[in-house]
Every structure is written in C-alpha cells, then in structure tokens.
Design a protein around this motif. Structure first.
Motif, PDB file in Angstrom:
ATOM      1  N   TYR A   2       0.851  -1.191   0.000  1.00  0.00           N
ATOM      2  CA  TYR A   2       0.000   0.000   0.000  1.00  0.00           C
ATOM      3  C   TYR A   2       0.886   1.241   0.000  1.00  0.00           C
ATOM      4  N   GLU A   3       0.598   2.168  -0.914  1.00  0.00           N
ATOM      5  CA  GLU A   3       1.496   3.301  -1.122  1.00  0.00           C
ATOM      6  C   GLU A   3       1.583   4.242   0.079  1.00  0.00           C
ATOM      7  N   HIS A   4       0.557   4.249   0.926  1.00  0.00           N
ATOM      8  CA  HIS A   4       0.590   5.100   2.121  1.00  0.00           C
ATOM      9  C   HIS A   4       0.773   4.245   3.376  1.00  0.00           C
ATOM     10  N   ARG A   5       1.558   3.212   3.268  1.00  0.00           N
ATOM     11  CA  ARG A   5       1.705   2.204   4.305  1.00  0.00           C
ATOM     12  C   ARG A   5       1.958   2.778   5.683  1.00  0.00           C
ATOM     13  N   ASP A   7       1.633   6.087   6.702  1.00  0.00           N
ATOM     14  CA  ASP A   7       0.948   7.344   7.004  1.00  0.00           C
ATOM     15  C   ASP A   7      -0.347   7.030   7.743  1.00  0.00           C
ATOM     16  N   ARG A  10      -3.861   7.773   6.666  1.00  0.00           N
ATOM     17  CA  ARG A  10      -4.439   7.072   5.508  1.00  0.00           C
ATOM     18  C   ARG A  10      -4.704   5.596   5.817  1.00  0.00           C
ATOM     19  N   ALA A  19      -6.854   1.644  -3.469  1.00  0.00           N
ATOM     20  CA  ALA A  19      -5.486   1.836  -3.954  1.00  0.00           C
ATOM     21  C   ALA A  19      -4.912   0.522  -4.476  1.00  0.00           C
ATOM     22  N   GLN A  20      -5.157  -0.567  -3.781  1.00  0.00           N
ATOM     23  CA  GLN A  20      -4.631  -1.859  -4.211  1.00  0.00           C
ATOM     24  C   GLN A  20      -5.363  -2.359  -5.462  1.00  0.00           C
ATOM     25  N   ALA A  23      -3.806  -0.572  -8.308  1.00  0.00           N
ATOM     26  CA  ALA A  23      -2.427  -0.999  -8.562  1.00  0.00           C
ATOM     27  C   ALA A  23      -2.340  -2.438  -9.047  1.00  0.00           C
ATOM     28  N   ARG A  24      -3.290  -3.315  -8.623  1.00  0.00           N
ATOM     29  CA  ARG A  24      -3.126  -4.753  -8.829  1.00  0.00           C
ATOM     30  C   ARG A  24      -4.216  -5.391  -9.670  1.00  0.00           C
ATOM     31  N   ASP A 195       4.414  -8.666  -1.158  1.00  0.00           N
ATOM     32  CA  ASP A 195       3.397  -8.987  -2.168  1.00  0.00           C
ATOM     33  C   ASP A 195       3.643 -10.335  -2.834  1.00  0.00           C
TER      34      ASP A 195
END
Length: 516
Positions: A2-5, A7, A10, A19-20, A23-24, A195
């Motif tokens: 997750y890009e905001h892992r 933060d 978020r 978000a996933q 992305a996936r 992942d």
C-alpha cells in the motif's frame, strides 16, 4: 505494498482497498477453499455494491451491523462493504447462543444482523428479546450500483469486537480504522510479509487474528490469501502445500493439534517460510523447524484492545518468549500491578502498553466509560497479564491475572459461565475457572466447582448437561466438582487461585470419562 503504508492518517480500509485495486487489478486477493476467488479489482467493485445494497436497506455511516457469518466470500464482501459506508462491523462468534448471543446483540446497539446457516437458528431464538433488531438480507447485492459516499476517517470506529469480561459480561472493544490497520501492518513488519507471499488463514474471521493480522495484512501488502472455512489439523499441511502458501498463524491448541498429526515423509514438502504460533513452547518450535523444515518461527503477544505490540524477530529463535516491542508503534513496560511502578528486568509484573500513533489502540469499551478509565490508569493500558522483561527487552508471558479462561483460542468470561450455570435448579453457588489442559500449548480447560442448595442433590453429569444446553461449545466445562463450600476471602470474594491450585482431584467428574 500500500502506497501510504506508514501514514497513519491514511489507515482507512476502503482507501487501502481502492489503492490496491488500482495498482493490482486482476491479481488474486483471496481464494476461499471450496468456494472461489476474488481479484483485487473484483473485491473493490463488490465492496461498493454491497455498500450500496446495505445503504439502500437503511445502513448509514456509524451504524453498527452485527455479522454472524462463517469464513467465506460473503463475510469478506460485507467487511469491505461496511467499511466503504463507514458503518461499524460487529463480528459475532457463530458458536454463541442464548444469553451469550443476546447480550452481544443487545449491547452493540445494532439495528440489523446478517446471518446464514446454523447461526440463523441461534439468532431466531433470541430475536423475541430484541424487538428492535432486524435480519438484513444480503440477497440482491449483485444488482446494486456502486456506492459513492464519503470515505470514513482513520479515527472513525470500524469494528466493535467482543472480548471476555471478568467481573461482568463480555465487553465490546471500539476499534478505529487505524487500530484495525495496525494489526495488519504489525504482521507485515513482524513476519516480513511482501506482495510475493500467500497467507494461509484458517482462523475464524470473527477474531482479530484472522481478520486483521492475516487478511488485512494480505491486503496492505498486496499479497494473496487462502481462506479455509473451518480449521482442520488433518488438512492443514495439504492445504498449504496445494496452494503454495508461504506464511500462516496458529493460536493456542491449533499448534498442538497440528504437531500431534502422524509424521509423514513429505512433512517438509511445502513453501511455508514463516509461521507465527501463539504460544510457542520449545517443543513446538523444534517440531516446526526440524520436522516441518520451516525456516522462521516468530511468536507474538497482544489483545483486541491493544493491538499486537510484541513480535519475535526473524532470524532470532527465542521459543517460549512473546517477543520484543514493535517500538516504532508501541511502548511496553512491566510494572507493579498495585503501584504501577516500573520494575527492573527479570522481575515479574503486569504487562502495560500504550500506542505511539493516534488511534492505534481501541478508543474504549462500548458503553463502559468506568471500565475504560480503569484500564487506562496512569496513562498505561493495564493488560491484566503478568510477564517479565529481560535485559535485552524480550518479554515472556507468565500468566493471566484477570479472572479469564482461554480455551481453543477463545477468551471465556467466567462471569458469563457462572451466570448460566447458576440458573440450574439446585445450584446455590458456582465458580468457573481455568485448569491446565494437560498437553503443552493447549491452553486451558474449564472447570466448575458447584455448591448445592440446601436439601438439593446435584450430579456433576446433570450440571454438565445443563451447560451443554446453555453454553457455546467452546465454553462448556470439561471438569465438574460438587463441593460443600467455595473458599472465600473475608469480604466474601471467591478465592479462584485456591481453586486453580487444587485443580483436578480424585473426586472430580471428567466428561472424557475418567476421574482426576
């Protein structure tokens, strides 16, 4: 990942899912054995549809929705869909019945309950006591459009999960989105989940371990999960082998059941790289490493209220310990349970915890402000568990100091067991308490000491039969002893420790067919 892992602002379930999914896309998120699979894109789409379906039936942000569903795609869709609305999922143990079930359904304040299968009958039995509660039908969610309401915040309550009481009924733990997320992030950091992993989940999703430590960790990492509807020791290794699973958790007696399976020549033929068994006695760690050939064995410690602040470390074997502090997110100390003074390394005291990030803990016990304040005395959460920390910071769990019984991975309220047994005609007093289960790692068995009313004749088998009618299966006593009186303090409190120390005697009735 997750890009905001990292933060914490978020740490919101629907934001992670969307978000996933972006992305996936078509990567498999979840496979349910015997049922089917969900990709990340399908999971996000179906979450929006379930959210719209529930909203159409009156579920609004902040509403509590009780859920009695088995492990499966519908449970996951509902978890994700309620998260999208900003509603509060109340995952209820599907084995509850009678007063145990009625208490949680009443206490959580839910207007609707979702249930199928065997749990439907248990809910139907208590509905007359809960006239405001309606059964929500999931049928038709596939025709619903996508929900597009506002997202919840990391501080909003995402889940209300019940944990056993000591001097009262089970308490509802208010769990904000950030708290739920941090369970998963802890697994990622403690077990090195990436992942590329495939998480084997065989615990019920109505517990934090299965839902948050394992399934949510999978979502945050962008990995895939394999979900078994019900744990099976005989299928455990074959499932892991067949699905190429690389990481899994076990709790309590599950480890003993797996280790007790007959050894096979192919026990080491699997892709499992790490296992998180709690507890992790030395004999089990030897089995995981030597018999099954698992490279990493990592234990942990936590509670629904406080997350999982302790993990072992990859590459460091410390069987029997709970782990080191995840000090990026938590403070953990061992203190005198009476004075709250910090104890030096090597001394046994109460394990106390506090978070380092906003909403990384529970926000309180539902409807119980006094219990919340008491647990947070002197700005430390008092776990009620005794432990010891060594000079290197490794913490070892010693015992439960609360009057709580842990059996088959379930926390059992002695108060609720005693209340149920006390309703049997001829019972004057009853005490429920834990005694050792016998085999290493299998936690507790439930024992009752029962005092007959004047002139009454009580047979232990009759007490056990009553227990079987009114208690969920996991809370039913193995041992029953009829006694003349219960040991008490000068203020008339039952001396549970004295009963636990005496434990099983030659006069104890044992439902497994032999005397103590």
């Amino acid at each position: 990942m997750y890009e905001h892992r990292d933060d914490y602002r978020r740490w919101v379930l629907p934001e992670v899912l969307e978000a996933q999914a972006d992305a996936r896309g078509d990567q498999t998120f979840l496979t349910v054995i015997g049922e089917g699979s969900l990709t990340y894109a399908a999971a996000a789409r179906q979450a929006r549809q379930v959210a719209a379906h529930c909203a159409r039936l009156g579920v609004a942000p902040g509403d509590a929705v009780a859920v009695l569903l088995p492990n499966g795609l519908d449970f996951v869709r509902l978890w994700l869909g309620l998260g999208r609305i900003g509603a509060v999922i109340v995952p209820v143990n599907t084995g509850l019945r009678g007063d145990f079930l009625a208490h949680q359904l009443r206490d959580c304040g839910a207007r609707v309950v979702v249930t199928v299968g065997e749990a439907t009958h248990a809910v139907a039995e208590v509905l007359p006591e809960l006239p405001a509660l309606e059964v929500l039908d999931l049928a038709g969610w596939e025709q619903a459009p996508g929900y597009d309401g506002p997202l919840p915040a990391a501080s909003d309550t995402a889940c209300l999960m019940y944990t056993s009481g000591t001097t009262g009924p089970s308490k509802g733990v208010l769990m904000p989105h950030a708290h739920c997320y941090l369970f998963g992030l802890g697994s990622i950091e403690g077990l090195g989940v990436t992942d590329a992993d495939r998480y084997y989940v065989s615990m019920p999703l109505f517990h934090a371990n299965g839902l948050f430590m394992q399934l949510y960790a999978t979502l945050i990492a962008g990995a895939s999960a394999v979900l078994r509807p019900r744990f099976s020791a005989s299928s455990w290794l074959s499932d892991i082998r067949e699905h190429g699973c690389t990481v899994t958790n076990l709790l309590g007696a599950m480890s003993q059941f797996v280790v007790a399976q007959p050894a096979r020549p192919d026990d080491r033929e699997h892709a499992l790289r790490v296992i998180c068994p709690v507890p992790n006695p030395p004999s089990h760690e030897r089995a995981w490493r030597e018999r099954f050939g698992i490279t990493e064995v990592v234990s942990a410690y936590g509670m629904t209220e406080v997350n999982i602040p302790l993990y072992g470390r990859l590459g460091a074997s410390r069987p029997g310990t709970a782990g080191l502090v995840l000090d990026r997110w938590f403070d953990v100390t061992v203190r005198d349970p009476e004075t709250d003074d910090l104890l030096p390394p090597g001394e046994v005291g109460e394990i106390m915890v506090r978070p380092k990030v906003p909403f990384g803990f529970m926000t309180g016990y539902a409807g119980l402000p006094d219990a919340t304040v008491a647990a947070w005395r002197n700005f430390w959460f008092h776990t009620g568990d005794s432990g010891v920390m060594d000079d290197d910071g490794w913490v070892t769990f010693v015992d439960r100091t609360k009057d709580c019984i842990r059996r088959r991975g379930e926390n059992i309220s002695s108060f609720e067991v005693e209340s149920a047994i006390a309703r049997l005609d001829g019972v004057a007093e009853v005490a429920a308490y834990a005694v050792p289960a016998g085999a290493e790692g299998t936690e507790d068995e439930v024992m009752l000491a029962v005092v007959p009313a004047p002139g009454a004749r009580l047979e232990p088998a009759d007490v056990a039969a009553h227990a079987d009618r009114v208690l969920p299966r996991f809370a039913r006593p193995r041992y029953v002893e009829v006694v003349d009186a219960l040991p008490k303090t000068p203020t008339q409190k039952v001396r549970k420790q004295e009963l636990r120390t005496r434990a099983v005697t030659a006069s104890t009735w044992d439902r497994e067919g032999h005397r103590g």
